[in-house]
Each structure stands twice: as structure tokens, then as C-alpha cells.
Design a protein around this motif. Structure first.
Motif, PDB file in Angstrom:
ATOM      1  N   GLU A   7       8.071  25.415 -84.878  1.00 42.80           N
ATOM      2  CA  GLU A   7       9.461  25.256 -85.305  1.00 42.80           C
ATOM      3  C   GLU A   7      10.381  25.004 -84.108  1.00 42.80           C
ATOM      4  OE1 GLU A   7      12.789  27.893 -87.700  1.00 42.80           O
ATOM      5  OE2 GLU A   7      10.667  28.366 -87.974  1.00 42.80           O
ATOM      6  N   LEU A   8      10.119  25.692 -83.024  1.00 47.25           N
ATOM      7  CA  LEU A   8      10.908  25.507 -81.813  1.00 47.25           C
ATOM      8  C   LEU A   8      10.721  24.101 -81.247  1.00 47.25           C
ATOM      9  CD1 LEU A   8      12.815  26.771 -79.745  1.00 47.25           C
ATOM     10  CD2 LEU A   8      10.818  27.670 -78.568  1.00 47.25           C
ATOM     11  N   GLN A   9       9.485  23.625 -81.204  1.00 54.31           N
ATOM     12  CA  GLN A   9       9.219  22.274 -80.713  1.00 54.31           C
ATOM     13  C   GLN A   9       9.903  21.224 -81.585  1.00 54.31           C
ATOM     14  OE1 GLN A   9       4.937  22.063 -80.528  1.00 54.31           O
ATOM     15  NE2 GLN A   9       4.915  22.598 -78.339  1.00 54.31           N
ATOM     16  N   ALA A  10       9.828  21.387 -82.899  1.00 56.74           N
ATOM     17  CA  ALA A  10      10.453  20.427 -83.810  1.00 56.74           C
ATOM     18  C   ALA A  10      11.973  20.428 -83.634  1.00 56.74           C
ATOM     19  CB  ALA A  10      10.082  20.751 -85.250  1.00 56.74           C
ATOM     20  N   THR A  11      12.546  21.607 -83.460  1.00 54.80           N
ATOM     21  CA  THR A  11      13.995  21.711 -83.275  1.00 54.80           C
ATOM     22  C   THR A  11      14.414  21.055 -81.967  1.00 54.80           C
ATOM     23  OG1 THR A  11      14.010  23.768 -84.529  1.00 54.80           O
ATOM     24  CG2 THR A  11      15.928  23.321 -83.161  1.00 54.80           C
ATOM     25  N   LEU A  12      13.654  21.284 -80.904  1.00 55.16           N
ATOM     26  CA  LEU A  12      13.976  20.693 -79.605  1.00 55.16           C
ATOM     27  C   LEU A  12      13.936  19.165 -79.656  1.00 55.16           C
ATOM     28  CD1 LEU A  12      12.120  23.130 -77.190  1.00 55.16           C
ATOM     29  CD2 LEU A  12      14.589  22.730 -77.304  1.00 55.16           C
ATOM     30  N   LYS A  13      13.017  18.603 -80.435  1.00 53.58           N
ATOM     31  CA  LYS A  13      12.922  17.146 -80.563  1.00 53.58           C
ATOM     32  C   LYS A  13      14.137  16.565 -81.268  1.00 53.58           C
ATOM     33  CE  LYS A  13       7.894  16.823 -80.563  1.00 53.58           C
ATOM     34  NZ  LYS A  13       6.704  16.480 -81.362  1.00 53.58           N
ATOM     35  N   GLU A  24      16.774  26.150 -74.916  1.00 54.46           N
ATOM     36  CA  GLU A  24      15.698  26.577 -74.022  1.00 54.46           C
ATOM     37  C   GLU A  24      16.143  27.751 -73.155  1.00 54.46           C
ATOM     38  OE1 GLU A  24      12.871  24.857 -70.440  1.00 54.46           O
ATOM     39  OE2 GLU A  24      13.982  23.438 -71.690  1.00 54.46           O
ATOM     40  N   ARG A  25      17.376  27.698 -72.666  1.00 58.64           N
ATOM     41  CA  ARG A  25      17.911  28.798 -71.856  1.00 58.64           C
ATOM     42  C   ARG A  25      17.969  30.088 -72.669  1.00 58.64           C
ATOM     43  NH1 ARG A  25      23.120  27.065 -70.298  1.00 58.64           N
ATOM     44  NH2 ARG A  25      22.038  25.535 -69.037  1.00 58.64           N
ATOM     45  N   LEU A  26      18.410  29.983 -73.928  1.00 63.03           N
ATOM     46  CA  LEU A  26      18.469  31.172 -74.783  1.00 63.03           C
ATOM     47  C   LEU A  26      17.085  31.769 -75.014  1.00 63.03           C
ATOM     48  CD1 LEU A  26      21.070  30.071 -77.476  1.00 63.03           C
ATOM     49  CD2 LEU A  26      21.288  31.970 -75.887  1.00 63.03           C
ATOM     50  N   VAL A  27      16.107  30.909 -75.238  1.00 61.82           N
ATOM     51  CA  VAL A  27      14.744  31.390 -75.474  1.00 61.82           C
ATOM     52  C   VAL A  27      14.197  32.060 -74.216  1.00 61.82           C
ATOM     53  CG1 VAL A  27      12.379  30.674 -75.989  1.00 61.82           C
ATOM     54  CG2 VAL A  27      14.276  29.739 -77.313  1.00 61.82           C
ATOM     55  N   ARG A  28      14.434  31.453 -73.059  1.00 62.67           N
ATOM     56  CA  ARG A  28      13.953  32.062 -71.805  1.00 62.67           C
ATOM     57  C   ARG A  28      14.633  33.411 -71.548  1.00 62.67           C
ATOM     58  NH1 ARG A  28      10.754  28.686 -68.894  1.00 62.67           N
ATOM     59  NH2 ARG A  28      10.894  26.475 -69.369  1.00 62.67           N
ATOM     60  N   ALA A  30      15.759  35.427 -73.865  1.00 59.65           N
ATOM     61  CA  ALA A  30      15.200  36.368 -74.837  1.00 59.65           C
ATOM     62  C   ALA A  30      13.829  36.858 -74.384  1.00 59.65           C
ATOM     63  CB  ALA A  30      15.108  35.713 -76.210  1.00 59.65           C
ATOM     64  N   ILE A  31      13.026  35.974 -73.832  1.00 61.08           N
ATOM     65  CA  ILE A  31      11.706  36.368 -73.327  1.00 61.08           C
ATOM     66  C   ILE A  31      11.856  37.347 -72.171  1.00 61.08           C
ATOM     67  CG2 ILE A  31       9.656  35.534 -72.110  1.00 61.08           C
ATOM     68  CD1 ILE A  31       9.886  32.968 -73.838  1.00 61.08           C
ATOM     69  N   ALA A  32      12.764  37.052 -71.262  1.00 59.70           N
ATOM     70  CA  ALA A  32      12.987  37.951 -70.126  1.00 59.70           C
ATOM     71  C   ALA A  32      13.494  39.309 -70.597  1.00 59.70           C
ATOM     72  CB  ALA A  32      13.980  37.327 -69.156  1.00 59.70           C
ATOM     73  N   LEU A  33      14.338  39.319 -71.615  1.00 57.94           N
ATOM     74  CA  LEU A  33      14.866  40.575 -72.142  1.00 57.94           C
ATOM     75  C   LEU A  33      13.778  41.407 -72.799  1.00 57.94           C
ATOM     76  CD1 LEU A  33      17.454  42.219 -72.641  1.00 57.94           C
ATOM     77  CD2 LEU A  33      17.699  40.994 -74.791  1.00 57.94           C
ATOM     78  N   ALA A  34      12.819  40.746 -73.422  1.00 59.84           N
ATOM     79  CA  ALA A  34      11.739  41.452 -74.107  1.00 59.84           C
ATOM     80  C   ALA A  34      10.696  42.002 -73.145  1.00 59.84           C
ATOM     81  CB  ALA A  34      11.075  40.522 -75.112  1.00 59.84           C
ATOM     82  N   GLN A  35      10.742  41.588 -71.882  1.00 59.31           N
ATOM     83  CA  GLN A  35       9.749  42.026 -70.909  1.00 59.31           C
ATOM     84  C   GLN A  35      10.420  42.738 -69.739  1.00 59.31           C
ATOM     85  OE1 GLN A  35       7.634  38.492 -69.840  1.00 59.31           O
ATOM     86  NE2 GLN A  35       6.773  38.233 -71.866  1.00 59.31           N
ATOM     87  N   PRO A  36      10.968  43.953 -69.956  1.00 56.33           N
ATOM     88  CA  PRO A  36      11.685  44.646 -68.884  1.00 56.33           C
ATOM     89  C   PRO A  36      10.796  45.046 -67.714  1.00 56.33           C
ATOM     90  CG  PRO A  36      11.372  46.111 -70.730  1.00 56.33           C
ATOM     91  CD  PRO A  36      10.908  44.744 -71.163  1.00 56.33           C
ATOM     92  N   SER A  37       9.493  45.123 -67.925  1.00 57.00           N
ATOM     93  CA  SER A  37       8.621  45.537 -66.828  1.00 57.00           C
ATOM     94  C   SER A  37       8.557  44.490 -65.726  1.00 57.00           C
ATOM     95  CB  SER A  37       7.215  45.818 -67.351  1.00 57.00           C
ATOM     96  OG  SER A  37       6.661  44.650 -67.923  1.00 57.00           O
TER      97      SER A  37
END
Length: 80
Positions: A7-13, A24-28, A30-37
Motif C-alpha cells: 500500500e505504501l509503494q502504491a501510494t508513493l507512485k 517518506e519522512r513521516l514513515v522514517r 515513525a520507524i525511528a520512534l518505534a525503535q527507542p533502543s
């Protein structure tokens, strides 16, 4: 691939380049926020704080006076 990835790939296209970069910045983020370690400060505790943070900064307050001093009596006012 997961459904979310597809879904993300289709939306980006479908997006214009500027909007795609923002998504893409928002997704990155969110990923960084989910990995506090993986924080820049090193190992973190269960709440996401760097190890020793509270001991270092709250500990510097040891020995500080927390009670307010007793107010002095008022200065006598002149009698009229």
C-alpha cells in the motif's frame, strides 16, 4: 511483502515528488520512534530514557533546600 508495504509503494507512485518525500519522512520518523533502543544516547531504560539520566540530573539536586524560609515579621509602619 506485507500489505502495508504494498500500500505504501502504491501510494508513493501516485504522489507528486514533494508529497512522496514528505510521506517518506513521516514513515522514517515513525520507524525511528518505534525503535527507542537505537537512540543516539546509547542504551535506554524501559521508558525510553538514557540509562543514568535521572540519577545524573535529579541527583544534582541532592542537598538543595526545598522548604521556603519563614517570612520575616513585617516592618513597623509609622503611626499617623
Amino acid at each position: 511483502m506485507s500489505r502495508l508495504t504494498l500500500e505504501l509503494q502504491a501510494t508513493l507512485k501516485e504522489l507528486d515528488p514533494e508529497s512522496a518525500v514528505k510521506l517518506e519522512r513521516l514513515v522514517r520518523d515513525a520507524i525511528a520512534l518505534a525503535q527507542p533502543s537505537k537512540s543516539k544516547s546509547g542504551t535506554v531504560d524501559a521508558n525510553g530514557w538514557p540509562l543514568g539520566y535521572w540519577e545524573k540530573y535529579a541527583g544534582c539536586l541532592a542537598g538543595q533546600q526545598w522548604d521556603l524560609p519563614v517570612d520575616p515579621p513585617p516592618k513597623p509602619s509609622p503611626e499617623w
